[in-house]
Design an enzyme around this catalytic site. Structure first.
Site, PDB file in Angstrom:
ATOM      1  N   HIS A  12       0.875  -1.192  -0.074  1.00  0.00           N
ATOM      2  CA  HIS A  12       0.073   0.094  -0.041  1.00  0.00           C
ATOM      3  C   HIS A  12       0.765   1.266   0.109  1.00  0.00           C
ATOM      4  O   HIS A  12       1.828   1.229   0.618  1.00  0.00           O
ATOM      5  CB  HIS A  12      -0.749   0.050   1.217  1.00  0.00           C
ATOM      6  CG  HIS A  12      -1.951   0.908   1.307  1.00  0.00           C
ATOM      7  ND1 HIS A  12      -2.189   2.257   1.367  1.00  0.00           N
ATOM      8  CD2 HIS A  12      -3.435   0.656   0.654  1.00  0.00           C
ATOM      9  CE1 HIS A  12      -3.168   2.788   1.200  1.00  0.00           C
ATOM     10  NE2 HIS A  12      -4.046   2.030   0.893  1.00  0.00           N
ATOM     11  N   ASP A  41      -7.946  -5.271  -0.605  1.00  0.00           N
ATOM     12  CA  ASP A  41      -8.439  -6.157  -1.537  1.00  0.00           C
ATOM     13  C   ASP A  41      -8.004  -7.569  -1.313  1.00  0.00           C
ATOM     14  O   ASP A  41      -8.450  -8.356  -2.435  1.00  0.00           O
ATOM     15  CB  ASP A  41      -7.787  -5.638  -2.818  1.00  0.00           C
ATOM     16  CG  ASP A  41      -8.318  -4.114  -3.000  1.00  0.00           C
ATOM     17  OD1 ASP A  41      -7.325  -3.451  -3.265  1.00  0.00           O
ATOM     18  OD2 ASP A  41      -9.225  -3.793  -3.164  1.00  0.00           O
TER      19      ASP A  41
HETATM   20  C1  SDX Z   1      -5.991   0.235  -2.978  1.00  0.00           C
HETATM   21  O1  SDX Z   1      -4.553   4.793  -1.774  1.00  0.00           O
HETATM   22  C2  SDX Z   1      -5.350   4.007  -1.480  1.00  0.00           C
HETATM   23  O2  SDX Z   1      -5.751   4.245  -0.315  1.00  0.00           O
HETATM   24  C3  SDX Z   1      -5.896   3.017  -2.321  1.00  0.00           C
HETATM   25  C4  SDX Z   1      -6.717   1.953  -1.589  1.00  0.00           C
HETATM   26  C5  SDX Z   1      -8.140   2.829  -1.443  1.00  0.00           C
HETATM   27  O3  SDX Z   1      -9.071   2.100  -0.426  1.00  0.00           O
HETATM   28  O4  SDX Z   1      -8.380   3.529  -2.081  1.00  0.00           O
HETATM   29  O5  SDX Z   1      -6.348   1.438  -0.271  1.00  0.00           O
HETATM   30  C6  SDX Z   1      -7.094   0.787  -2.556  1.00  0.00           C
HETATM   31  O6  SDX Z   1      -5.604   0.820  -4.109  1.00  0.00           O
HETATM   32  C7  SDX Z   1      -5.193  -0.923  -2.497  1.00  0.00           C
HETATM   33  C8  SDX Z   1      -3.696  -1.312  -3.001  1.00  0.00           C
HETATM   34  C9  SDX Z   1      -4.410  -2.312  -4.030  1.00  0.00           C
HETATM   35  N1  SDX Z   1      -3.306  -2.800  -5.132  1.00  0.00           N
HETATM   36  C10 SDX Z   1      -2.556  -3.943  -5.126  1.00  0.00           C
HETATM   37  O7  SDX Z   1      -2.798  -4.725  -4.113  1.00  0.00           O
HETATM   38  C11 SDX Z   1      -1.747  -4.303  -6.160  1.00  0.00           C
HETATM   39  C12 SDX Z   1      -0.463  -4.757  -5.757  1.00  0.00           C
HETATM   40  N2  SDX Z   1       0.091  -3.667  -4.935  1.00  0.00           N
HETATM   41  C13 SDX Z   1       1.418  -2.932  -5.426  1.00  0.00           C
HETATM   42  O8  SDX Z   1       0.836  -2.533  -6.838  1.00  0.00           O
HETATM   43  C14 SDX Z   1       1.612  -1.832  -4.619  1.00  0.00           C
HETATM   44  O9  SDX Z   1       1.935  -2.394  -3.347  1.00  0.00           O
HETATM   45  C15 SDX Z   1       0.834  -0.396  -4.414  1.00  0.00           C
HETATM   46  C16 SDX Z   1       0.819   0.088  -5.923  1.00  0.00           C
HETATM   47  C17 SDX Z   1      -0.336  -0.874  -3.831  1.00  0.00           C
HETATM   48  C18 SDX Z   1       1.764   0.595  -3.969  1.00  0.00           C
HETATM   49  O10 SDX Z   1       3.052   0.582  -4.536  1.00  0.00           O
HETATM   50  P1  SDX Z   1       4.457   1.176  -4.284  1.00  0.00           P
HETATM   51  O11 SDX Z   1       3.987   2.644  -3.671  1.00  0.00           O
HETATM   52  O12 SDX Z   1       5.569   1.018  -4.964  1.00  0.00           O
HETATM   53  O13 SDX Z   1       4.555   0.339  -2.805  1.00  0.00           O
HETATM   54  P2  SDX Z   1       5.828   0.387  -1.854  1.00  0.00           P
HETATM   55  O14 SDX Z   1       6.319   1.720  -1.899  1.00  0.00           O
HETATM   56  O15 SDX Z   1       5.114  -0.107  -0.446  1.00  0.00           O
HETATM   57  O16 SDX Z   1       6.696  -0.719  -2.604  1.00  0.00           O
HETATM   58  C19 SDX Z   1       7.805  -1.023  -1.943  1.00  0.00           C
HETATM   59  C20 SDX Z   1       8.634  -2.082  -2.282  1.00  0.00           C
HETATM   60  C21 SDX Z   1       8.956  -1.597  -3.879  1.00  0.00           C
HETATM   61  O17 SDX Z   1      10.160  -2.154  -4.162  1.00  0.00           O
HETATM   62  P3  SDX Z   1      11.433  -1.349  -4.120  1.00  0.00           P
HETATM   63  O18 SDX Z   1      11.144  -0.417  -5.497  1.00  0.00           O
HETATM   64  O19 SDX Z   1      11.548  -0.572  -2.797  1.00  0.00           O
HETATM   65  O20 SDX Z   1      12.593  -2.381  -4.637  1.00  0.00           O
HETATM   66  O21 SDX Z   1       7.727  -3.258  -2.295  1.00  0.00           O
HETATM   67  C22 SDX Z   1       7.400  -3.488  -3.704  1.00  0.00           C
HETATM   68  C23 SDX Z   1       7.851  -2.558  -4.668  1.00  0.00           C
HETATM   69  O22 SDX Z   1       8.189  -2.998  -5.812  1.00  0.00           O
HETATM   70  N3  SDX Z   1       6.181  -3.812  -3.782  1.00  0.00           N
HETATM   71  C24 SDX Z   1       5.850  -5.358  -3.988  1.00  0.00           C
HETATM   72  C25 SDX Z   1       4.365  -5.088  -3.949  1.00  0.00           C
HETATM   73  N4  SDX Z   1       4.161  -3.860  -3.504  1.00  0.00           N
HETATM   74  C26 SDX Z   1       5.031  -3.264  -3.575  1.00  0.00           C
HETATM   75  N5  SDX Z   1       6.578  -6.494  -4.586  1.00  0.00           N
HETATM   76  C27 SDX Z   1       5.662  -7.432  -4.717  1.00  0.00           C
HETATM   77  N6  SDX Z   1       4.107  -7.426  -4.586  1.00  0.00           N
HETATM   78  C28 SDX Z   1       3.605  -6.254  -4.256  1.00  0.00           C
HETATM   79  N7  SDX Z   1       2.212  -6.488  -3.976  1.00  0.00           N
END
Ligand code: SDX
Length: 393
Positions: A270, A328
């Site tokens: 998130h 989700d």
């Molecule tokens: C919603 O904003 C909101 O409030 C949204 C929401 C709402 O109610 O409106 O809460 C609803 O959208 C929830 C999120 C749903 N999406 C997913 O479940 C899709 C999978 N999640 C990812 O796409 C991701 O976690 C995001 C988009 C949600 C967040 O992306 P970020 O900001 O890049 O995540 P982060 O900064 O926490 O990531 C840290 C690290 C990164 O690696 P590095 O660049 O540091 O090497 O963790 C990795 C990311 O690549 N990472 C993941 C991951 N999520 C982040 N690796 C594997 N699987 C994942 N799901």
């Protein structure tokens, strides 16, 4: 109270705004609607009461709630001519595509004021949006499966009405299962608002130009559809099905860690929560409750979900990156158990979030401090240079 509500965006972007509606503490895993913890509301309130709270800032008295419910109930039908919009879509169109189109078209039916700053217009648009979006979502579902539209019934609750409009057919009576009604209502409450997430920011930005609220909400639906945002509930269940059995989990964990692999664990991570998403905890309890009460015990998908969660929460990679299950992760399991196809998961997220979008739109349009304004950029392109004719290139 001051330390909880001190607004500190922590960045200088003009995209930040002030709001009094929802507070999130990503490190503590806290979510408050107008100061009330989501856990207490999920346990003791219901969606329409939460709608009132989000719109007006206080929990209603019994009389205020009754009046609000009556006003919403009497706006649940859509203009009969709107039925024609659905027939322009291919039957296999994703219900989110239909919802973007039909909600946007509400501008042609209900935008009966040229000035969105008219308090009466703001109020009635909010009521109409909350009232009609479950009907539109149910119509999108019925159209996609080739069944006739089912009209709302005023004596039913908000969530019961939605379930009946989705699952009833003219050929037989349909009685709403109270377990499903309660689970549906809880899902709506948990998704109702979430501060300045991507789709809410889209609604605010669109609204800051003075565009009508229905067009703004249609923009929010379009943004929510993405798999990184609201589309994650559909993507998550499809991922759990692709994993299929517990013994294949390590293969997918490895892929999620591989920087060369675009695969991400859907339902994890998130932008704000670097601790457990409080909604995921409530959703997990509801998943157990709904499946048990529906007599679904050997649910392989739930087994895979719980084992994936256990492994991910122990894995140093995910611990270090603070990746926890989000809202989700479990919602799809509940919705599938309730009888919805995966294509309806994000439309249900959209109909639940409609109150948050319209409450945030109302706050923004009523108060200049709430306007996102015009975000700026950090330009990193070419420096100024002179044009060269094609003969010289
Ligand atoms: C919603 O904003 C909101 O409030 C949204 C929401 C709402 O109610 O409106 O809460 C609803 O959208 C929830 C999120 C749903 N999406 C997913 O479940 C899709 C999978 N999640 C990812 O796409 C991701 O976690 C995001 C988009 C949600 C967040 O992306 P970020 O900001 O890049 O995540 P982060 O900064 O926490 O990531 C840290 C690290 C990164 O690696 P590095 O660049 O540091 O090497 O963790 C990795 C990311 O690549 N990472 C993941 C991951 N999520 C982040 N690796 C594997 N699987 C994942 N799901």
């Amino acid at each position: 109270q001051a330390d909880v509500f001190t607004f500190d965006p922590g960045f200088t972007s003009t995209a930040s705004c002030e709001s009094t509606i929802t507070y999130i503490d990503g490190d503590k895993g806290e979510l408050l609607y107008r100061g009330y913890p989501i856990e207490q509301l999920a346990e003791q309130s219901h969606h329409l009461e939460v709608c009132y709270l989000l719109l007006y800032g206080e929990l209603p008295t019994a009389a205020q709630l009754q009046d609000f419910e009556n006003r919403v109930t009497r706006h649940t039908m859509v203009h009969e001519q709107m039925h024609n919009f659905f027939r322009g879509f291919r039957r296999d169109a994703h219900p989110m595509a239909t919802m973007v189109g039909v909600v946007g078209a509400m501008s042609a039916f209900y935008h009966d004021s040229t000035d969105v700053n008219d308090p009466w217009h703001r109020e009635v648009s909010a009521i109409r949006m909350i009232a009609k979006i479950p009907t539109i979502a149910a119509m999108a579902y019925k159209y996609s499966i080739g069944q006739p539209f089912v009209y709302p019934k005023n004596e039913l609750s908000y969530s019961a009405n939605f379930l009946r409009m989705c699952f009833a057919v003219p050929a037989e009576d349909y009685v709403v299962n109270p377990i499903l009604e309660k689970a549906m209502d809880r899902i709506m409450m948990l998704h109702a608002d979430h501060e300045q997430n991507a789709s809410t920011s889209t609604v605010r930005l669109a609204g800051s130009s003075g565009a009508n609220p229905f067009a703004c909400i249609a923009a929010g639906i379009a943004c929510l559809w993405g798999p990184a945002h609201g589309g994650a509930n559909q993507a998550c269940l499809e991922m759990l099905r692709e994993i299929g059995t517990v013994d294949r989990i390590p293969e997918f964990i490895a892929r999620a860690k591989d920087k060369n692999d675009p695969f991400r664990l859907m339902g994890f991570g998130h932008r704000v929560y670097k601790n457990f998403d409080p909604r995921a905890k409530v959703m997990k309890e509801s998943a157990d409750e709904v499946l048990n009460l529906l007599g679904i015990h050997d649910n392989e998908t739930l087994k895979v979900a719980k084992e994936l969660e256990r492994i991910a929460l122990e894995d140093p990679y995910f611990v270090e990156k603070k990746l926890y299950p989000n809202v989700d992760f479990y919602s799809g399991i509940i919705l599938e158990a309730m009888g919805f196809p995966t294509s309806m998961f994000t439309p249900i997220f959209a109909l639940s979030r409609a109150v948050g979008w319209i409450a945030q739109w109302k706050e923004m349009i009523s108060d200049p401090a709430g306007k996102i304004g015009r975000p700026r950029q950090l330009y990193i392109g070419a420096a100024a240079r002179d044009y060269t004719p094609v003969s010289a290139r």
